[in-house]
Design a protein around this motif. Structure first.
Motif, PDB file in Angstrom:
ATOM      1  N   PRO A 169       4.464  -0.708   4.551  1.00  0.00           N
ATOM      2  CA  PRO A 169       3.526   0.331   4.091  1.00  0.00           C
ATOM      3  C   PRO A 169       3.873   1.721   4.619  1.00  0.00           C
ATOM      4  N   LEU A 172       7.041   3.073   2.884  1.00  0.00           N
ATOM      5  CA  LEU A 172       6.772   3.527   1.516  1.00  0.00           C
ATOM      6  C   LEU A 172       5.983   4.833   1.518  1.00  0.00           C
ATOM      7  N   ASP A 173       5.079   5.001   2.477  1.00  0.00           N
ATOM      8  CA  ASP A 173       4.368   6.279   2.605  1.00  0.00           C
ATOM      9  C   ASP A 173       5.354   7.410   2.884  1.00  0.00           C
ATOM     10  N   THR A 176       7.485   8.191  -0.131  1.00  0.00           N
ATOM     11  CA  THR A 176       6.710   8.960  -1.102  1.00  0.00           C
ATOM     12  C   THR A 176       6.648  10.430  -0.712  1.00  0.00           C
ATOM     13  N   ALA A 207       3.396   2.272  -2.655  1.00  0.00           N
ATOM     14  CA  ALA A 207       2.753   2.490  -1.364  1.00  0.00           C
ATOM     15  C   ALA A 207       1.311   1.980  -1.404  1.00  0.00           C
TER      16      ALA A 207
END
Length: 295
Positions: A169, A172-173, A176, A207
């Motif tokens: 997580p 992916l944050d 992004t 995300a």
């Protein structure tokens, strides 16, 4: 006369992916150096193979000292099979020091090819594969990871990244934030295993997906490269250029679907190919459907 170091690719999940040659090499080698000797025993039992040589461990913590021992045996003429838990030794796995020492000493080094999570994820991603780069594991520390992603934000080749499930997580944050929420990407989890899962979307949606569940298993991320600046990417909505692009995008998605690609994956691939957000491709497909052009 020196021996031979044989790098053995191990199955990444399904043991049936092991080649007959892998079983032969493990059975006949004078020494089998394994990342985890217990996993090696389980693998050989599944393959119906009996190891005749000596079995030793070779993992991150002892690889430096083990390299010296293995090199001495190689110089004495032994055949050494080097195998990790999954995939290819020395590729984000132990083995680099052993290979480097053998190569420096002029010892023959060869390979028994096997499955790879890297190429498997790349192949199923639906993203461009003509040019790609393997980034491996990103830094664990947040600041270092974000700095590295900032350096990679301009990379135009497709990126392949390995990640631990508990860090997915946050990674992916950070992806992004560094690459933009619209960048196409794919999460590949537990490839070839019972709970295999392949999720295709843009980084922002992935995300959100990762934060909404407990993700387990081996993770490989495939992320589209930064699109080159082009008239396609710069087309203003409502202009003739945008209308022409919409026709091209819809036709490309239709062609991919006709070839067996699911619509969602076809939209992701077309977005990456033309350097536009997925929503632009999606809107183009909807417009074509409304016109009766297909879909």
């Amino acid at each position: 006369m020196s021996g031979t170091l044989m790098l053995c690719g191990a199955p990444i999940g399904d043991v049936r992916d092991a080649s007959p040659r892998l079983g032969e090499v493990l059975a006949q080698a004078d020494i089998v150096a394994a990342e985890d000797t217990r996993r090696l025993r389980r693998l050989t039992a599944a393959l119906g193979v009996t190891i005749s040589g000596r079995v030793v461990s070779c993992f991150d913590a002892n690889e430096s000292s083990r390299a010296d021992f293995l090199l001495s045996r190689l110089r004495a003429g032994a055949t050494v099979a080097l195998i990790t838990d999954a995939g290819m030794p020395a590729v984000s796995d132990p083995g680099f020091r052993v290979v480097a020492a053998a190569a420096m000493a002029g010892v023959a080094v060869t390979v028994v090819p096997g499955p790879s999570a890297v190429t498997a994820a790349l192949a199923v991603s639906g993203l461009p594969t003509d040019r790609w780069v393997f980034e491996g594991f990103l830094p664990r520390r947040t600041g270092e990871r974000r700095s590295r992603l900032a350096e990679l934000a301009g990379e135009r080749r497709t990126l392949v990244i390995l990640e631990a499930p508990h860090r997915l997580p946050a990674t992916l944050d950070d992806l992004t934030a560094a690459f933009g929420a619209d960048r196409a990407a794919v999460v590949c989890r537990e490839l070839t295993k019972t709970w295999e899962e392949i999720v295709r979307d843009d980084l922002g949606a992935l995300a959100a997906w990762a934060h909404g569940r407990e993700v387990r298993g081996e993770i490989t991320l495939v992320v589209a490269g930064r699109p080159a600046t082009s008239p396609h990417a710069a087309a203003e909505p409502g202009t003739p250029a945008a209308a022409a692009l919409a026709v091209v995008l819809a036709a490309e998605v239709a062609a991919r679907e006709a070839g067996g690609t699911p619509r969602k994956a076809a939209i992701t691939a077309a977005a990456a190919e033309h350097g536009v957000p997925r929503r632009v491709v999606y809107d183009a497909v909807l417009a074509a459907k409304a016109r009766g052009d297909g879909g």
